[in-house]
Scaffold this motif. Structure first.
Motif, PDB file in Angstrom:
ATOM      1  N   SER A   4       0.748  -1.384   0.114  1.00 50.83           N
ATOM      2  CA  SER A   4       0.024   0.037   0.055  1.00 50.83           C
ATOM      3  C   SER A   4       1.015   1.405   0.013  1.00 50.83           C
ATOM      4  CB  SER A   4      -0.961  -0.077   1.044  1.00 50.83           C
ATOM      5  OG  SER A   4      -1.674   1.004   1.113  1.00 50.83           O
ATOM      6  N   ASP A   5       2.063   1.238   0.803  1.00 47.37           N
ATOM      7  CA  ASP A   5       2.933   2.450   0.764  1.00 47.37           C
ATOM      8  C   ASP A   5       3.403   2.856  -0.463  1.00 47.37           C
ATOM      9  OD1 ASP A   5       4.295   4.434   2.356  1.00 47.37           O
ATOM     10  OD2 ASP A   5       5.896   3.277   2.091  1.00 47.37           O
ATOM     11  N   MET A   6       3.812   1.625  -1.038  1.00 45.47           N
ATOM     12  CA  MET A   6       4.831   1.706  -2.011  1.00 45.47           C
ATOM     13  C   MET A   6       3.976   2.159  -3.789  1.00 45.47           C
ATOM     14  SD  MET A   6       8.075  -0.746  -2.122  1.00 45.47           S
ATOM     15  CE  MET A   6       8.728   0.123  -3.342  1.00 45.47           C
ATOM     16  N   LEU A   7       2.598   1.809  -3.418  1.00 45.16           N
ATOM     17  CA  LEU A   7       1.641   2.079  -4.628  1.00 45.16           C
ATOM     18  C   LEU A   7       1.635   3.597  -4.583  1.00 45.16           C
ATOM     19  CD1 LEU A   7      -0.798  -0.949  -4.480  1.00 45.16           C
ATOM     20  CD2 LEU A   7       0.768  -0.180  -6.530  1.00 45.16           C
ATOM     21  N   ARG A   8       1.676   4.153  -3.571  1.00 48.41           N
ATOM     22  CA  ARG A   8       1.326   5.751  -3.477  1.00 48.41           C
ATOM     23  C   ARG A   8       2.422   6.458  -4.444  1.00 48.41           C
ATOM     24  NH1 ARG A   8      -1.583   7.987   0.744  1.00 48.41           N
ATOM     25  NH2 ARG A   8      -2.763   6.264   2.145  1.00 48.41           N
ATOM     26  N   ARG A   9       3.564   5.760  -4.604  1.00 49.82           N
ATOM     27  CA  ARG A   9       4.634   6.410  -5.377  1.00 49.82           C
ATOM     28  C   ARG A   9       4.194   6.442  -6.848  1.00 49.82           C
ATOM     29  NH1 ARG A   9       9.889   3.484  -2.781  1.00 49.82           N
ATOM     30  NH2 ARG A   9       9.206   3.718  -0.445  1.00 49.82           N
ATOM     31  N   PHE A  10       3.293   5.483  -7.410  1.00 45.79           N
ATOM     32  CA  PHE A  10       2.901   5.532  -8.587  1.00 45.79           C
ATOM     33  C   PHE A  10       1.511   6.184  -8.564  1.00 45.79           C
ATOM     34  CE2 PHE A  10       5.661   1.903  -8.024  1.00 45.79           C
ATOM     35  CZ  PHE A  10       6.338   1.777  -9.364  1.00 45.79           C
ATOM     36  N   GLY A  11       0.966   6.804  -7.645  1.00 45.49           N
ATOM     37  CA  GLY A  11      -0.375   7.723  -7.640  1.00 45.49           C
ATOM     38  C   GLY A  11      -1.520   6.966  -7.202  1.00 45.49           C
ATOM     39  N   TRP A  12      -1.398   5.549  -6.644  1.00 45.84           N
ATOM     40  CA  TRP A  12      -2.552   4.839  -6.186  1.00 45.84           C
ATOM     41  C   TRP A  12      -2.871   4.885  -4.562  1.00 45.84           C
ATOM     42  CZ3 TRP A  12      -5.453   3.175 -10.274  1.00 45.84           C
ATOM     43  CH2 TRP A  12      -4.635   2.726 -11.366  1.00 45.84           C
ATOM     44  N   THR A  50      -4.723  -9.593   6.744  1.00 42.86           N
ATOM     45  CA  THR A  50      -4.750  -8.209   6.107  1.00 42.86           C
ATOM     46  C   THR A  50      -4.868  -8.297   4.600  1.00 42.86           C
ATOM     47  OG1 THR A  50      -2.839  -7.846   7.845  1.00 42.86           O
ATOM     48  CG2 THR A  50      -3.105  -6.414   6.144  1.00 42.86           C
ATOM     49  N   VAL A  51      -5.750  -7.268   4.387  1.00 48.42           N
ATOM     50  CA  VAL A  51      -6.180  -7.254   3.019  1.00 48.42           C
ATOM     51  C   VAL A  51      -5.933  -5.610   2.302  1.00 48.42           C
ATOM     52  CG1 VAL A  51      -7.785  -9.117   3.349  1.00 48.42           C
ATOM     53  CG2 VAL A  51      -8.568  -6.675   3.395  1.00 48.42           C
ATOM     54  N   LEU A  52      -5.871  -5.993   0.991  1.00 49.54           N
ATOM     55  CA  LEU A  52      -5.678  -4.846   0.466  1.00 49.54           C
ATOM     56  C   LEU A  52      -7.026  -4.504  -0.441  1.00 49.54           C
ATOM     57  CD1 LEU A  52      -2.430  -5.390  -1.016  1.00 49.54           C
ATOM     58  CD2 LEU A  52      -2.863  -2.933  -0.078  1.00 49.54           C
ATOM     59  N   ARG A  53      -7.695  -3.255  -0.710  1.00 53.43           N
ATOM     60  CA  ARG A  53      -9.083  -3.227  -1.370  1.00 53.43           C
ATOM     61  C   ARG A  53      -9.086  -2.202  -2.452  1.00 53.43           C
ATOM     62  NH1 ARG A  53     -12.511  -1.004   2.472  1.00 53.43           N
ATOM     63  NH2 ARG A  53     -11.946   1.062   1.682  1.00 53.43           N
ATOM     64  N   ASP A  59       1.555  -1.947 -12.139  1.00 50.31           N
ATOM     65  CA  ASP A  59       1.956  -1.173 -11.125  1.00 50.31           C
ATOM     66  C   ASP A  59       2.295  -2.046  -9.861  1.00 50.31           C
ATOM     67  OD1 ASP A  59       2.183   1.105 -12.684  1.00 50.31           O
ATOM     68  OD2 ASP A  59       0.494   2.206 -12.012  1.00 50.31           O
ATOM     69  N   ILE A  60       1.261  -2.769  -9.453  1.00 52.93           N
ATOM     70  CA  ILE A  60       1.238  -3.989  -8.338  1.00 52.93           C
ATOM     71  C   ILE A  60       2.454  -4.865  -8.598  1.00 52.93           C
ATOM     72  CG2 ILE A  60       0.502  -5.617  -7.214  1.00 52.93           C
ATOM     73  CD1 ILE A  60      -2.393  -4.134  -7.499  1.00 52.93           C
ATOM     74  N   GLU A  61       2.502  -5.157  -9.935  1.00 51.82           N
ATOM     75  CA  GLU A  61       3.854  -5.958 -10.256  1.00 51.82           C
ATOM     76  C   GLU A  61       5.183  -5.516 -10.168  1.00 51.82           C
ATOM     77  OE1 GLU A  61       2.522  -7.143 -14.216  1.00 51.82           O
ATOM     78  OE2 GLU A  61       2.060  -9.186 -13.541  1.00 51.82           O
ATOM     79  N   LYS A  62       5.262  -4.174 -10.580  1.00 54.83           N
ATOM     80  CA  LYS A  62       6.374  -3.227 -10.114  1.00 54.83           C
ATOM     81  C   LYS A  62       6.822  -3.368  -8.912  1.00 54.83           C
ATOM     82  CE  LYS A  62       5.804  -0.452 -14.396  1.00 54.83           C
ATOM     83  NZ  LYS A  62       5.290   1.054 -14.950  1.00 54.83           N
TER      84      LYS A  62
END
Length: 388
Positions: free
Chosen positions: A290-298, A313-316, A334-337
């Motif tokens: 979740s934290d790293m996805l913010r770097r891609f704007g998500w 723990t889940v992501l939604r 982006d999740i794969e990256k």
């Protein structure tokens, strides 16, 4: 319009009533107050105590239910969750019901994974209990997310006023009602389900105006926007939008499954969202993703499940009208990256390395011997067998 959408019995002798609210939180407060007052009035008429009301919900309810229970002094009885079953179990819920239960709250579209609770089964079980005990325990359906989805995607699903013990329903216009934030709705099956003493009548605006609200002055723009959306899209338009949201959710789900890294926690039938968790949490967890996805704007929330599934723990990802297929495919990439980058980083979850054992201090004699041996090796290495 919304009452018709929820199959309210409309006619000369039986008419649904409702109120516009500031989101579903206020709607739930008002519905809870109506249930509490109706239960109290019935207990008073029977000459029974009315000071210990309770309400039965699943542990997956939104926090506004906890607020209602705390603010208005109602005992909150929660059905705990379990692995693989993240919604309220109707059988366990009905077991918790007693003569002091003002209502059972079911969720049409859990915040945690978008799943619809089985309101039909709950209604049938509660009907049997009410018949056997003489109680009249009702059901409230918290359809904040699913109220504008189920009628269009799952028209045969019985969850609304088609079930006799469903007395009130709330829905958020600013979720899948396609209105900007600030509008919710609460609908009662008929006037008798909303105690008259909770309604205030004012006439200083020129005519009698009944009001039932916890808020005060607010704009009417969201009400107008809801009316506009309903007449602009119509039933077919809403159905097309919800079908498109569901299809894009399936695109995202399939893309995540193909990575081989995630378990899908959400269901195909329900709110168009995808909730997922890591298969292997030995090196990294969902909070890091979740934290790293913010770097891609998500902004993809990560959270733990309620008791007794708090170890999960889940992501939604919630799919809205403007979330296109292209965005779904881009999010998977982006999740794969992010996963590739996390694999290259040291694990935050691995235990810290143990400190190396301290070398035993050499004695003075051992130190002299080691120095002597080192010089011997040095001298022998320099000797040659040839003539000078």
């Amino acid at each position: 319009m919304i009452a018709h959408l929820f199959h309210a019995p409309l006619g000369e002798s039986e008419t649904a009533v409702g109120v516009g609210t500031v989101g579903s939180s206020e709607a739930i407060m008002l519905a809870g107050l109506a249930f509490k007052r109706r239960w109290q009035n019935k207990r008073k008429a029977e000459g029974k105590p009315f000071d210990k009301p309770n309400i039965v919900t699943g542990a997956n309810v939104q926090v506004c239910w906890e607020k209602f229970a705390r603010y208005f002094e109602v005992e909150l009885r929660e059905v705990k969750l379990r692995d693989g079953y993240y919604v309220m179990d109707p059988e366990k819920a009905v077991e918790m019901v007693d003569e002091n239960t003002i209502c059972v709250a079911a969720i049409l579209g859990s915040t945690l994974n978008g799943e619809f609770e089985d309101v039909k089964l709950l209604n049938d079980l509660l009907d049997n209990k009410n018949r056997g005990t003489g109680w009249e325990t009702p059901i409230h359906v918290d359809a904040a997310s699913g109220g504008f989805i189920a009628p269009f995607l799952y028209p045969e699903l019985e969850w609304d006023f088609r079930l006799p013990w469903v007395k009130s329903i709330n829905v958020s216009g600013h979720k899948y009602g396609l209105v900007y934030a600030g509008i919710g709705w609460c609908i009662w099956r008929n006037k008798e389900d909303l105690p008259e003493e909770l309604i205030f009548h004012i006439n200083y605006l020129g005519a009698d105006q009944p009001t039932f609200t916890l808020n005060f002055s607010k704009g009417s723009s969201q009400v107008i926007a809801q009316y506009y959306q309903l007449i602009r899209h119509g039933f077919e338009g809403y159905r097309n939008i919800m079908e498109n949201c569901h299809e894009n959710a399936m695109v995202l789900k399939v893309g995540l499954e193909q990575t081989g890294r995630f378990n899908i926690v959400s269901k195909d039938d329900g709110v168009p969202l995808v909730a997922f968790s890591l298969k292997d949490r030995s090196r990294h967890d969902e909070l890091e993703i979740s934290d790293m996805l913010r770097r891609f704007g998500w902004i993809v929330p990560a959270y733990t499940m309620p008791p007794d599934a708090q170890h999960v723990t889940v992501l939604r990802v919630v799919i809205r009208e403007e979330f296109s297929r292209t965005l779904a495919e881009r999010l998977v990439l982006d999740i794969e990256k992010v996963m590739y980058q996390l694999d290259a980083l040291p694990s935050k979850l691995a235990p810290p390395p143990l400190p190396a054992p301290l070398a035993k201090k050499k004695s003075e004699l051992e130190t002299q011997r080691s120095v002597t041996e080192a010089w011997k090796k040095f001298v022998l290495a320099k000797k040659t067998n040839g003539v000078c």
